[in-house]
Scaffold this active site. Structure first.
Site, short mmCIF file in Angstrom:
data_model
loop_
_atom_site.label_atom_id
_atom_site.label_comp_id
_atom_site.label_asym_id
_atom_site.label_seq_id
_atom_site.Cartn_x
_atom_site.Cartn_y
_atom_site.Cartn_z
N THR A 220 0.84 -1.21 0.00
CA THR A 220 0.00 0.00 0.00
C THR A 220 0.87 1.25 0.00
O THR A 220 0.57 2.22 -0.70
CB THR A 220 -0.95 0.00 1.22
N GLU A 244 -9.49 -1.88 1.82
CA GLU A 244 -9.00 -2.31 3.13
C GLU A 244 -8.93 -1.16 4.13
O GLU A 244 -9.38 -1.29 5.26
CB GLU A 244 -7.61 -2.94 2.94
#
Length: 451
Positions: A220, A244
């Protein structure tokens, strides 16, 4: 009888005979306006068959750099088998007679383009009505088909059909000229990491780029690095779909990346005066970008596609991450195993990248297979529910940090970006610096020559 003829005329799709004739007449009177017209009109934009045949002849002559005048056009029509002894010569002369001047060719072209747009909308509306009447598709399917067709019209592309190579060659020449005139080191969008850019030629339009790693490796963070750099320097809109993390968490990460304020301080709010100044400057810089964030955790490819179609001047799409997405159709079929669902999603992502004509960076989890090996560097077979993902992606990159597995490692905070598949060049490993306190990656300053 007159009424029947009127009804038949009403059934014709929108077109302007006068504008079509005036454009052709202008090109025959003054060949200097030919390049401008060729750039804006395709043969299918002409509704009247006879006009379309003449334009196709001029179009192909232009591609072969032939002289364009009434005599050569008639000769080429004869060669192409679209010459009518009784009609063609007189019609060409009539076109030149009825066109007052070539000076207004831009206005005539605009009329034809507008009529073409109306015809495409009418065709799409007819096709959608037929889909509804057949009753075999769900409302969601019809809506998706309608959005896809309308987006294709908006982008100036035909939704389907074969394209002659002559038309594609013009686009390729335009792209080559654009690249030749550009100062950029790579043809695609820059990732902000110079060595990585050189290895993959940047992020190129219509590419599906897969970034995969085990949890905790910084997937990420890497994606946000790339998003931030593209948002700041490309001048385009960039979209991040997070399945997420929440929007607030993502923006905190971006502020940390931009301000170089320790991420832990931002999470706890323990900031000194200097930190606040850095955060304010980072917020100002972020405010000037066109970064768009979506944190819907139940999103499907169809949803992402529909949202992205509405974004003006889109440059990049980032998705975090693939295994959390629902299937391409938005509904899970009970008989499907997870591998089939992931296969559908990856195929739909590649189709989306081609349709939107932007790079799509998708994050992916890796299986635990690498952890049972002595050499824990990931490889293509480690992709979870592999096969289709590996096949659909244009570029597959893995992140690996030795110190994640071996705490005493000499290579402290050294990360490897392993390019395992690359349609634009060779596969290789790029070394990066991992800065954990700012959850960011940077290029390594080269102090020695690489051999």
């Amino acid at each position: 009888m007159a009424l029947e003829e009127e009804e038949l005329l009403l059934k014709q799709l929108p077109h302007s005979v006068e504008a079509e004739q005036a454009v052709l007449g202008s090109m025959l009177i003054d060949p200097r306006c030919v390049p401008d017209v060729i750039e804006q009109l395709r043969p299918e934009d002409f509704y009247i068959r006879q006009n379309r045949e003449i334009y196709e002849t001029i179009y192909s002559m232009f591609n072969f750099s032939l002289t364009i005048d009434p005599v050569t056009v008639l000769e080429n029509m004869r060669k192409n088998g679209v010459y009518d002894e009784n009609v063609s010569r007189n019609y060409i002369l009539q076109l030149m007679d009825t066109t007052p001047t070539a000076a207004n060719v831009g206005e005539y072209v605009a009329i034809i383009k507008d009529k073409t747009l109306l015809r495409r909308i009418a065709e799409t509306a007819g096709d959608m009505t037929a889909m509804v009447q057949q009753g075999t598709d769900s409302g969601q399917d019809v809506l998706e088909a309608a959005e896809q067709r309308v987006y294709a019209i908006r982008q100036g592309r035909a939704a389907r059909g074969l394209t002659p190579i002559s038309a594609v060659l013009l686009d390729v020449y335009d792209r080559l000229n654009e690249l030749a005139a550009s100062d950029a080191a790579v043809p695609g969008l820059s990732t902000g990491l110079g060595d990585l850019d050189l290895a993959i030629s940047g992020l190129n339009k219509s590419d599906l780029i897969l970034l995969a790693a085990r949890p905790g490796m910084g997937k990420t963070s890497m994606a946000l690095n790339i998003l931030l750099h593209a948002g700041k320097f490309s001048g385009k809109s960039v979209a991040f779909f997070s399945l997420e993390m929440s929007r607030e968490q993502l923006v905190l990460r971006l502020i940390s990346n931009e301000s170089f304020v320790d991420n832990k301080k931002l999470v706890t709010g323990k900031l000194n005066e200097s930190d606040w100044e850095k955060v304010a400057a980072a917020a100002d810089a972020l405010n000037r970008t066109k970064i768009l964030i979506d944190d819907d955790s139940t999103v499907s490819v169809a949803d992402i596609n529909a949202k992205c179609r509405r974004v003006e001047d889109l440059g990049l799409v980032v998705i975090d991450y693939l295994q959390l997405m629902t299937s391409a159709g938005g509904k899970e079929r009970s008989g499907d195993n997870r591998q089939q669902i992931v296969s559908d999603i990856s195929r739909a992502l590649k189709i989306m990248a081609k349709e939107l004509n932007v790079p799509v960076l998708c994050l992916s989890q890796l299986s635990r297979a690498n952890e049972s090996r002595t050499n824990k560097r990931p490889m293509l077979s480690d992709l979870r529910e592999s096969g289709a993902i590996e096949q659909d992606a244009d570029i597959v990159m893995f992140l690996y940090r030795e110190d994640y597995y071996e705490k005493e490692s000499e290579n402290h905070n050294l990360a490897e970006c392993i390019i395992a598949k690359n349609r634009h060049g060779e596969t290789r490993t790029v070394e990066l610096q991992w800065l954990p306190e700012y959850t960011t990656f940077s290029s390594i300053d080269r102090t020695h020559e690489e051999y």
